[in-house]
Scaffold this motif. Structure first.
Motif, PDB file in Angstrom:
ATOM      1  N   ARG A 160      -0.550  -4.431  -4.840  1.00 19.83           N
ATOM      2  CA  ARG A 160      -1.086  -5.499  -4.373  1.00 19.83           C
ATOM      3  C   ARG A 160      -0.077  -6.835  -4.866  1.00 19.83           C
ATOM      4  N   ASN A 161      -0.452  -6.958  -5.932  1.00 25.18           N
ATOM      5  CA  ASN A 161       0.800  -8.198  -5.753  1.00 25.18           C
ATOM      6  C   ASN A 161       1.963  -8.473  -5.124  1.00 25.18           C
TER       7      ASN A 161
ATOM      8  N   ARG B 299       1.513  -8.325  -1.759  1.00 30.06           N
ATOM      9  CA  ARG B 299       1.111 -10.411  -1.317  1.00 30.06           C
ATOM     10  C   ARG B 299       2.645 -10.918  -1.117  1.00 30.06           C
TER      11      ARG B 299
ATOM     12  N   TYR C 215       3.726 -12.804   2.059  1.00 29.72           N
ATOM     13  CA  TYR C 215       3.386 -14.834   1.552  1.00 29.72           C
ATOM     14  C   TYR C 215       5.048 -14.939   2.310  1.00 29.72           C
TER      15      TYR C 215
END
Length: 160
Positions: A130-131, A134, A138
């Motif tokens: 998930r990180n 992201r 980004y």
């Protein structure tokens, strides 16, 4: 003989040059002297010789030489000939801002590739995945915005 408006112009110019030097130094982008020289090139009405740079910045030959090399390497400045002289002068590179954006784009693409590559190494439902998603998303948005800036620079570039 200088007039009061000449003195104000000189003071304004000197203050701007110092602010650029402090800004680039505090951002960790370049040494202060390189920033000061960039500031000078930004407000110079014509290409400036090494002697003029040393005089205006009150800097040593070595400091100006190092700053010149750095600004040229970053494509923020370039050397140009002085008509009727064997000397060269420095001026702001006409593609300085494009060069900055291109350098930034390479960094963004490196981070994006790092996130995409690492995603393959972690289970899809993990916190790490998930990180990393992201992070990937980004940098994809940042790259898209940088592409927009590059198109704007191209569309608004002065025509020779």
């Amino acid at each position: 003989m200088s007039t009061p408006s000449d003195d104000v112009h000189k003071a304004t110019r000197a203050a701007f040059i110092e602010k650029v030097g402090l800004q680039v130094e505090s951002a960790g982008w370049m040494p202060r002297m390189s920033g000061r020289m960039l500031g000078l090139l930004l407000v110079a009405e014509h290409p400036v010789t090494q002697a003029e740079i040393r005089e205006e910045l009150l800097a040593s030959v070595g400091a100006i030489s190092s700053a010149s090399r750095e600004l040229i390497a970053k494509r923020l400045a370039r050397r140009v000939g002085v008509p009727g002289s064997r000397h060269t002068a420095m001026e702001l590179h006409p593609d300085a801002w494009r060069s900055l954006e291109e350098d930034g784009m390479r960094g963004v693409q490196d981070y994006s590739a790092l996130a995409r590559g690492a995603l393959e190494e972690f289970p899809p439902d993990s916190t790490a995945a998930r990180n990393l998603q992201r992070m990937r998303d980004y940098f994809a948005v940042v790259e898209e915005r940088m592409q927009h800036v590059l198109r704007w620079l191209d569309d608004t570039a002065p025509r020779a």
